[in-house]
Motif scaffolding. Sequence first.
Motif, PDB file in Angstrom:
ATOM      1  N   LEU A 148       1.130  -1.498   0.109  1.00  0.00           N
ATOM      2  CA  LEU A 148      -0.286  -0.376   0.114  1.00  0.00           C
ATOM      3  C   LEU A 148       1.278   1.621   0.209  1.00  0.00           C
ATOM      4  O   LEU A 148       2.101   1.406   0.524  1.00  0.00           O
ATOM      5  N   ILE A 149       0.550   1.870  -1.056  1.00  0.00           N
ATOM      6  CA  ILE A 149       1.314   3.153  -1.094  1.00  0.00           C
ATOM      7  C   ILE A 149       0.698   4.259  -0.553  1.00  0.00           C
ATOM      8  O   ILE A 149      -0.766   5.101  -1.310  1.00  0.00           O
ATOM      9  N   LEU A 150       0.747   5.216   0.493  1.00  0.00           N
ATOM     10  CA  LEU A 150       0.360   6.881   1.082  1.00  0.00           C
ATOM     11  C   LEU A 150       1.372   7.292   0.831  1.00  0.00           C
ATOM     12  O   LEU A 150       2.499   7.527   1.098  1.00  0.00           O
ATOM     13  N   CYS A 151       2.050   8.437  -0.132  1.00  0.00           N
ATOM     14  CA  CYS A 151       2.662   9.408  -0.513  1.00  0.00           C
ATOM     15  C   CYS A 151       1.856  11.110  -0.433  1.00  0.00           C
ATOM     16  O   CYS A 151       0.653  11.373  -0.292  1.00  0.00           O
ATOM     17  N   ASP A 152       2.681  11.998  -0.594  1.00  0.00           N
ATOM     18  CA  ASP A 152       2.389  13.275  -0.465  1.00  0.00           C
ATOM     19  C   ASP A 152       2.780  13.284  -2.191  1.00  0.00           C
ATOM     20  O   ASP A 152       2.606  12.527  -2.824  1.00  0.00           O
ATOM     21  N   VAL A 153       1.756  14.235  -2.643  1.00  0.00           N
ATOM     22  CA  VAL A 153       1.236  14.545  -3.957  1.00  0.00           C
ATOM     23  C   VAL A 153       1.791  16.383  -4.657  1.00  0.00           C
ATOM     24  O   VAL A 153       1.263  16.583  -3.754  1.00  0.00           O
ATOM     25  N   TYR A 154       2.386  16.173  -6.012  1.00  0.00           N
ATOM     26  CA  TYR A 154       3.316  17.340  -5.791  1.00  0.00           C
ATOM     27  C   TYR A 154       2.795  17.653  -7.167  1.00  0.00           C
ATOM     28  O   TYR A 154       2.165  16.441  -8.130  1.00  0.00           O
ATOM     29  N   ASP A 155       3.062  18.636  -7.371  1.00  0.00           N
ATOM     30  CA  ASP A 155       2.538  19.664  -8.705  1.00  0.00           C
ATOM     31  C   ASP A 155       3.263  18.877  -9.888  1.00  0.00           C
ATOM     32  O   ASP A 155       4.613  19.385  -9.451  1.00  0.00           O
TER      33      ASP A 155
ATOM     34  N   THR B 268       4.496  20.311 -12.048  1.00  0.00           N
ATOM     35  CA  THR B 268       5.494  21.791 -12.830  1.00  0.00           C
ATOM     36  C   THR B 268       6.070  22.722 -12.356  1.00  0.00           C
ATOM     37  O   THR B 268       7.503  22.718 -12.732  1.00  0.00           O
ATOM     38  N   THR B 269       5.353  22.627 -11.267  1.00  0.00           N
ATOM     39  CA  THR B 269       5.886  23.351  -9.704  1.00  0.00           C
ATOM     40  C   THR B 269       6.925  22.758  -8.639  1.00  0.00           C
ATOM     41  O   THR B 269       7.412  23.104  -8.132  1.00  0.00           O
ATOM     42  N   HIS B 270       6.287  21.598  -9.117  1.00  0.00           N
ATOM     43  CA  HIS B 270       7.363  20.531  -7.908  1.00  0.00           C
ATOM     44  C   HIS B 270       6.680  20.716  -6.462  1.00  0.00           C
ATOM     45  O   HIS B 270       7.027  20.543  -5.298  1.00  0.00           O
ATOM     46  N   ASP B 271       6.136  22.030  -6.407  1.00  0.00           N
ATOM     47  CA  ASP B 271       5.229  21.805  -4.832  1.00  0.00           C
ATOM     48  C   ASP B 271       3.909  21.283  -4.284  1.00  0.00           C
ATOM     49  O   ASP B 271       3.267  20.387  -5.536  1.00  0.00           O
ATOM     50  N   LEU B 272       4.456  20.745  -2.751  1.00  0.00           N
ATOM     51  CA  LEU B 272       3.068  20.520  -2.854  1.00  0.00           C
ATOM     52  C   LEU B 272       1.538  20.715  -3.235  1.00  0.00           C
ATOM     53  O   LEU B 272       1.165  21.848  -2.791  1.00  0.00           O
ATOM     54  N   ILE B 273       0.738  19.834  -3.595  1.00  0.00           N
ATOM     55  CA  ILE B 273      -0.735  20.332  -3.809  1.00  0.00           C
ATOM     56  C   ILE B 273      -1.347  20.275  -2.380  1.00  0.00           C
ATOM     57  O   ILE B 273      -1.342  19.795  -1.635  1.00  0.00           O
ATOM     58  N   PRO B 274      -1.129  21.753  -2.289  1.00  0.00           N
ATOM     59  CA  PRO B 274      -1.957  22.037  -1.162  1.00  0.00           C
ATOM     60  C   PRO B 274      -3.475  21.850  -0.892  1.00  0.00           C
ATOM     61  O   PRO B 274      -3.329  21.898   0.797  1.00  0.00           O
TER      62      PRO B 274
ATOM     63  N   ALA C  82      -4.115  18.660  -1.051  1.00  0.00           N
ATOM     64  CA  ALA C  82      -4.016  17.207  -0.116  1.00  0.00           C
ATOM     65  C   ALA C  82      -4.184  16.930   0.826  1.00  0.00           C
ATOM     66  O   ALA C  82      -4.194  17.488   1.456  1.00  0.00           O
ATOM     67  N   PRO C  83      -4.702  15.644   1.503  1.00  0.00           N
ATOM     68  CA  PRO C  83      -4.853  15.337   2.815  1.00  0.00           C
ATOM     69  C   PRO C  83      -3.609  15.342   3.988  1.00  0.00           C
ATOM     70  O   PRO C  83      -3.424  16.403   5.044  1.00  0.00           O
ATOM     71  N   ARG C  84      -2.272  15.098   3.005  1.00  0.00           N
ATOM     72  CA  ARG C  84      -1.075  15.315   3.415  1.00  0.00           C
ATOM     73  C   ARG C  84      -0.863  16.355   3.496  1.00  0.00           C
ATOM     74  O   ARG C  84      -0.369  17.131   4.599  1.00  0.00           O
ATOM     75  N   SER C  85      -1.158  17.164   2.855  1.00  0.00           N
ATOM     76  CA  SER C  85      -0.542  18.699   2.379  1.00  0.00           C
ATOM     77  C   SER C  85      -1.115  19.478   3.704  1.00  0.00           C
ATOM     78  O   SER C  85      -0.825  20.434   4.432  1.00  0.00           O
ATOM     79  N   LEU C  86      -2.318  19.338   3.414  1.00  0.00           N
ATOM     80  CA  LEU C  86      -3.387  19.861   4.563  1.00  0.00           C
ATOM     81  C   LEU C  86      -2.441  19.916   6.336  1.00  0.00           C
ATOM     82  O   LEU C  86      -2.608  20.493   6.855  1.00  0.00           O
ATOM     83  N   LEU C  87      -2.283  18.377   6.433  1.00  0.00           N
ATOM     84  CA  LEU C  87      -1.886  18.204   8.134  1.00  0.00           C
ATOM     85  C   LEU C  87      -0.700  18.306   8.320  1.00  0.00           C
ATOM     86  O   LEU C  87      -0.530  19.026   9.346  1.00  0.00           O
TER      87      LEU C  87
END
Length: 185
Positions: free
Chosen positions: A12-19, A21-27, A29-34
């Motif tokens: 099972l893979i749970l991970c951060d999600v990045y844009d 183009t910008t390589h920034d965290l998708i704001p 996304a649940p892990r980004s919010l946390l």
Amino acid sequence: LRRAAWLDRTLLILCDVYDSTTHDLIPIAPRSLLRNMLSQVEEVIGGGCKVKSASELEYYLYNTSFREANEKGYRYSELEPAGWYSEDYHILQASRTEPFHQKVRNMLKASGLPVENSKGETGIGQHELNVAYNDVLLMADRHVTFKQCMKEVADQMGMSITFMAKPTHEDAGSSCHIHLSIQDK
């Protein structure tokens, strides 16, 4: 990356999600919010502390399979609860669902998720499972993982489970308690 021991040869893979183009965290996304919330907490309490959490999740377990539940339109009043009377702290009734709960606890342990306990609750067929304290982000991943494990084990055993707050208006409500602790580093 985590072993999903309840399934054969599965991770099972749970991970951060990045844009892309910008390589920034998708704001959003649940892990980004946390992560954002944890940064705000650190600003308030300072860098000398760490935040830990644990999940206590209540649910209803049914002897009715997910397929049968679907065929009944998920009308929970028509499903057969895995129990027939209130079992809050009642050892005998909880023993009746032990094959399910034992498999869940064993599969979670084999997947690296320490379970503190599981027990019967007030509602007919209602139970709770508690996972040990850990860092907040890891605990959030564990919470998602143990819900998925419980659903898939129930399906494998011809049962169904719901984490709904109140499957019917007659039932006792289920909750999700998130225990937070601020500790010195």
